[in-house]
Design an enzyme around this catalytic site. Sequence first.
Site, PDB file in Angstrom:
ATOM      1  N   TYR A   1      68.615  19.197   0.136  1.00 16.97           N
ATOM      2  CA  TYR A   1      67.478  20.665  -0.162  1.00 16.97           C
ATOM      3  C   TYR A   1      67.087  20.926   1.804  1.00 16.97           C
ATOM      4  CZ  TYR A   1      65.258  15.749   0.924  1.00 16.97           C
ATOM      5  OH  TYR A   1      64.307  14.409   1.375  1.00 16.97           O
TER       6      TYR A   1
ATOM      7  N   ARG B   1      57.047   6.209   4.636  1.00 17.22           N
ATOM      8  CA  ARG B   1      57.759   6.430   5.047  1.00 17.22           C
ATOM      9  C   ARG B   1      57.736   6.923   6.435  1.00 17.22           C
ATOM     10  NH1 ARG B   1      61.183  11.164   2.977  1.00 17.22           N
ATOM     11  NH2 ARG B   1      61.679  12.887   4.403  1.00 17.22           N
TER      12      ARG B   1
ATOM     13  N   ASN C   1      61.278  13.022  10.505  1.00 20.00           N
ATOM     14  CA  ASN C   1      62.423  13.143  10.231  1.00 20.00           C
ATOM     15  C   ASN C   1      62.151  14.659  10.200  1.00 20.00           C
ATOM     16  OD1 ASN C   1      64.939  13.296  10.457  1.00 20.00           O
ATOM     17  ND2 ASN C   1      65.731  13.799   8.621  1.00 20.00           N
ATOM     18  N   ARG C   2      61.187  15.544  10.258  1.00 18.80           N
ATOM     19  CA  ARG C   2      60.004  16.839  10.242  1.00 18.80           C
ATOM     20  C   ARG C   2      59.781  17.470  11.759  1.00 18.80           C
ATOM     21  NH1 ARG C   2      62.703  15.893   6.899  1.00 18.80           N
ATOM     22  NH2 ARG C   2      62.699  16.085   4.228  1.00 18.80           N
TER      23      ARG C   2
ATOM     24  N   HIS D   1      69.904   6.763   6.337  1.00 19.41           N
ATOM     25  CA  HIS D   1      69.420   6.929   5.524  1.00 19.41           C
ATOM     26  C   HIS D   1      69.536   6.763   3.632  1.00 19.41           C
ATOM     27  CE1 HIS D   1      66.948   9.638   7.794  1.00 19.41           C
ATOM     28  NE2 HIS D   1      68.147  10.437   8.355  1.00 19.41           N
ATOM     29  N   ALA D   2      67.941   7.141   2.977  1.00 15.59           N
ATOM     30  CA  ALA D   2      68.648   6.451   1.898  1.00 15.59           C
ATOM     31  C   ALA D   2      67.682   6.880   0.875  1.00 15.59           C
ATOM     32  CB  ALA D   2      68.853   4.828   1.816  1.00 15.59           C
ATOM     33  N   TYR D   3      67.814   7.344  -0.298  1.00 11.66           N
ATOM     34  CA  TYR D   3      68.915   6.854  -1.060  1.00 11.66           C
ATOM     35  C   TYR D   3      69.634   8.444  -1.849  1.00 11.66           C
ATOM     36  CZ  TYR D   3      65.679   7.101  -4.835  1.00 11.66           C
ATOM     37  OH  TYR D   3      64.450   7.752  -5.737  1.00 11.66           O
TER      38      TYR D   3
ATOM     39  N   HIS E   1      62.627   6.890   8.875  1.00  9.95           N
ATOM     40  CA  HIS E   1      62.012   6.611   7.595  1.00  9.95           C
ATOM     41  C   HIS E   1      61.498   5.070   7.250  1.00  9.95           C
ATOM     42  CE1 HIS E   1      63.160  10.831   6.693  1.00  9.95           C
ATOM     43  NE2 HIS E   1      62.050  10.939   7.139  1.00  9.95           N
ATOM     44  N   ALA E   2      60.918   4.463   7.238  1.00 10.87           N
ATOM     45  CA  ALA E   2      60.819   3.074   7.100  1.00 10.87           C
ATOM     46  C   ALA E   2      61.266   2.351   5.951  1.00 10.87           C
ATOM     47  CB  ALA E   2      58.938   2.476   7.271  1.00 10.87           C
ATOM     48  N   ARG E   3      60.942   2.792   4.499  1.00 10.81           N
ATOM     49  CA  ARG E   3      61.016   2.328   3.424  1.00 10.81           C
ATOM     50  C   ARG E   3      62.508   2.074   3.251  1.00 10.81           C
ATOM     51  NH1 ARG E   3      58.217   6.541  -0.356  1.00 10.81           N
ATOM     52  NH2 ARG E   3      59.400   8.641  -0.180  1.00 10.81           N
ATOM     53  N   GLU E   4      63.479   2.426   4.159  1.00 12.34           N
ATOM     54  CA  GLU E   4      64.752   3.144   3.832  1.00 12.34           C
ATOM     55  C   GLU E   4      65.287   1.468   4.337  1.00 12.34           C
ATOM     56  OE1 GLU E   4      66.005   6.669   5.457  1.00 12.34           O
ATOM     57  OE2 GLU E   4      64.277   7.737   2.956  1.00 12.34           O
TER      58      GLU E   4
ATOM     59  N   GLU F   1      73.385   9.485   3.588  1.00 12.91           N
ATOM     60  CA  GLU F   1      71.824   9.091   2.528  1.00 12.91           C
ATOM     61  C   GLU F   1      72.804   7.803   1.436  1.00 12.91           C
ATOM     62  OE1 GLU F   1      69.372   9.625   1.939  1.00 12.91           O
ATOM     63  OE2 GLU F   1      69.227  11.773   3.175  1.00 12.91           O
TER      64      GLU F   1
END
Length: 447
Positions: A377, A255, A272-273, A325-327, A197-200, A399
Amino acid sequence: MDLEHKRAFGASVLLTCVIICGNVPHPVGAYQYNNRYAGDQVFRITLTNDTEVQALKKILGLIKVDFWQPISASLIHSNSTVDVHVKRNDIQHLHARLKLERIKFRMLIFDLQKEIEKQTGYPSSRKRRSESQYDYEVYHSLEEIQNWMFEMNRSHPELVTMLSLGKSYEGRQLYVLQLGKRNLPPKKSVWIDCGIHAREWIGPAFCQWFVKEALSSYKYDSVMTQLLNHLDFFIMPVFNVDGYRFSWNTDRFWRKTRSKNHKFHCRGVDANRNWKVKWGNVGASSHPCDDTYCGPFPESEPEVKAVAKFLRKHKKHMKAYISIHAYAQMLLYPYSYKYEPIPNFNCVESAAQSAVTALYSAYGVRYRYGPAATTLYVSSGSSIDWAYRNGIPYAFAFELRDTGHFGFLLPESLIKPTCTETLKAVKAIALGLLKKCNTDKNRFSYI
């Protein structure tokens, strides 16, 4: 390295000297995003019952927000918190509606633009990026990371091999560093990817930190020496190269990947899906404009397809898959798509417990751990479920810090402690691969 990797990598090596010696220019306004986030805020909304949940979903159906945690409205439930990035023009409206419904909330971030500039510093201070001494305590652009990978490959030939798994949607190389003492026969392997995910941004920072620590402590640290002598580590610092670059140059909170959709103007797929395991089911969206869009078909994204192909090819020796990953400060393992224990639950649970204990020993930071579906989740098409279903017995998703105070904007001052503690956790997992884990209920009784 097989023939296709050699060909792809060979052409790149010819450019190494030119790339390393040159400074990569940054676009004007890259660090401030042309002030696009000025006045935006991040709300933390606390829900105590189903009535509030339904009211909030109705409110958020009328106001466009950027979900931080959880990632979509469908995952909102009672007795939980929701973190959302709200545009400045919508703040007053959301504030009034929440008060009207008597839903509790507070501001996590009062001015997103200022927090972004605090995270990465101001342009005048970025000159340290171009110095010969690589700084592991700042965030780096894609170009800087790839130049660094070339340098690691050049300066540590006895322990490092650089691979290209193919190209991204926009034509960028998908580079991986293989770390380990070269010996035959092939060793057990550990895969670590960052930046799906790009923003992490803390993810790619950790992957670089891991490589730095592994190479600098080899022969000095007994545990790392043992690990590199007996295991091969495949490190992918930036999985989603197109998205990561876009998060630097255009949209800090992007993302997804950057693939185009022929029917919609929205771009990208949640990488990631997009894996071929219960693809398109619960916790994933079929709409291209959603952040959890699963794509038109499994492995539609060239980045996912390339990594899946590599892991399938090496699954005989691949014993652990780790995705950063984060967060949320969590350590997750399969399943993500269903509430059911995995066959080798005892071994994996024990490894997770050892990892979070090791992590806690650094600075006293607590991580929750457990199956992804119950701990975070439910989601389908995730990389850890795919890795596990394809025979990799230990599959984990970290995370990293924090729990929401900074969210995706973890300051550079926290890179070192975050990476230091995470390294301890990853070493604990890897060390466990050299030991026997045998229980009656385990499908993978010995690795």
